[in-house]
Design a protein around this motif. Structure first.
Motif, mmCIF file in Angstrom:
data_model
loop_
_atom_site.group_PDB
_atom_site.id
_atom_site.type_symbol
_atom_site.label_atom_id
_atom_site.label_comp_id
_atom_site.label_asym_id
_atom_site.label_seq_id
_atom_site.Cartn_x
_atom_site.Cartn_y
_atom_site.Cartn_z
ATOM 1 N N VAL A 106 0.673 -1.555 0.277
ATOM 2 C CA VAL A 106 0.500 0.399 0.048
ATOM 3 C C VAL A 106 1.196 1.428 -0.225
ATOM 4 C CG1 VAL A 106 -2.002 1.564 1.286
ATOM 5 C CG2 VAL A 106 -2.096 -1.354 1.009
ATOM 6 N N THR A 107 1.923 1.461 0.607
ATOM 7 C CA THR A 107 2.573 2.121 0.995
ATOM 8 C C THR A 107 3.270 2.689 -0.602
ATOM 9 O OG1 THR A 107 3.371 1.950 2.926
ATOM 10 C CG2 THR A 107 4.921 3.509 2.215
ATOM 11 N N ALA A 108 3.819 1.359 -1.398
ATOM 12 C CA ALA A 108 4.102 1.854 -2.288
ATOM 13 C C ALA A 108 3.739 2.427 -3.442
ATOM 14 C CB ALA A 108 4.907 0.049 -2.694
ATOM 15 N N LEU A 109 2.447 2.590 -3.434
ATOM 16 C CA LEU A 109 1.722 2.777 -4.354
ATOM 17 C C LEU A 109 1.747 4.374 -4.615
ATOM 18 C CD1 LEU A 109 -1.875 1.753 -3.168
ATOM 19 C CD2 LEU A 109 -1.019 0.876 -5.287
ATOM 20 N N TYR A 110 2.709 4.840 -3.641
ATOM 21 C CA TYR A 110 2.923 6.741 -4.255
ATOM 22 C C TYR A 110 3.851 6.694 -5.092
ATOM 23 C CZ TYR A 110 8.069 5.810 -1.897
ATOM 24 O OH TYR A 110 9.253 5.116 -1.546
ATOM 25 N N ILE A 111 4.332 5.431 -5.906
ATOM 26 C CA ILE A 111 5.293 5.648 -7.197
ATOM 27 C C ILE A 111 3.888 5.884 -8.562
ATOM 28 C CG2 ILE A 111 6.209 3.535 -8.673
ATOM 29 C CD1 ILE A 111 7.043 1.951 -6.352
#
Length: 293
Positions: A106-111
């Motif tokens: 979920v945090t990687a969605l900032y990509i």
């Protein structure tokens, strides 16, 4: 040459952030997430004082005159600190309510949020990045997601964290383009994040049974690691590195944080990667390499 220097700074940032997950987890064995963030950012503010004196320009006079930021830098530091304070506390609280695999994905969605939000600001996205972003997203899915993906309240908090981290990257880029001092922006944003975290601790957390001082002393090593390296060094490297790297590429490089977190788990905790996780690592690294073309 400057682009290479910026990329190396951001790569080191990702390495420090990834290895700090162990320290963050251990630290919450002693204090709550808001208290931990308040303490680490207070220490980080102090750590940055010599950095500002060394790299903050040729200011002369007494200590305050040498540290004193201009109006644009103050505005940038306060704005970035507000966003980073919200993001870091959402992440810290969310991690206590969800699994590490889901939180990593979920945090990687900032990509993908950075270029999407950037388009609303009128920025263009290079075509190669349209391939790199989904490739890195698939890589993170293979690397981080375990079992069925369900949205819990912790997952929702971490998703909100991803949104604010994406905004933080864009705001840092905006204020640096306006001529703000990078190290002074970092210094002010840590102080702002400390204030927000302390307010959160006062509202939502209780004083530990043995006393706050005893609890903080128990968490001294995680606090020192996260404040000196993860906060003081890494966030400064991020701000300085973004001077030479456009936001979407910077995001892809810093997204290696999760890869380094997995490697740190293997190195320090004896965790072993399976074939699926190795494929995820490879996809993320390939995406970052392609982004440099």
């Amino acid at each position: 040459m400057e682009q290479v220097k910026g990329n190396l700074m951001l790569l080191l940032t990702a390495l420090i952030w990834g290895s700090a997950f162990v320290a963050q987890s251990v630290g919450m064995d002693y204090v709550g997430p808001f208290t931990f963030n308040a303490a680490r950012n207070l220490l980080a503010t102090g750590v940055l004082v010599p950095v500002v004196l060394a790299f903050g320009g040729k200011h002369r006079g007494n200590l305050w005159q040498r540290l004193k930021p201009d109006g644009g830098t103050v505005k940038g530091g306060l704005c970035c600190g507000l966003i980073m304070g919200i993001a870091s506390n959402l992440q810290q609280v969310g991690l206590s309510m969800t699994t590490a695999g889901k939180a990593g994905f979920v945090t990687a969605l900032y990509i993908i949020l950075v270029p999407i939000l950037g388009r609303f600001l009128g920025r263009t996205v290079r075509k190669i990045l349209l391939l790199c972003v989904p490739m890195s997203l698939v890589g993170f899915y293979l690397l981080c997601v375990k079992g069925d993906f369900t949205v819990s309240f912790g997952d929702f908090l971490v998703f909100c964290c991803a949104v604010f981290f994406a905004l933080h990257i864009l705001f840092v880029d905006h204020f640096l383009r306006k001529g703000a001092s990078g190290v002074r922006v970092a210094w002010i944003q840590f102080a702002m994040t400390c204030l927000l975290s302390a307010l959160g601790a006062l509202v939502w957390e209780r004083v530990p049974a043995g006393g706050l001082g005893s609890a903080l002393w128990g968490a001294r090593w995680p606090l020192l690691y996260t404040s000196v390296l993860s906060s003081g060094v890494a966030y400064t490297l991020q701000i300085l590195g973004q001077k030479y790297t456009e936001p979407t590429t910077a995001t892809l490089i810093m997204s290696l944080e999760s890869v380094f977190a997995m490697l740190s788990g293997w190195l320090f905790l004896g965790e072993v990667m399976d074939f699926r996780e190795i494929v995820g690592c490879v996809l993320v690294f390939v995406a970052v390499l392609l982004a440099q073309l």
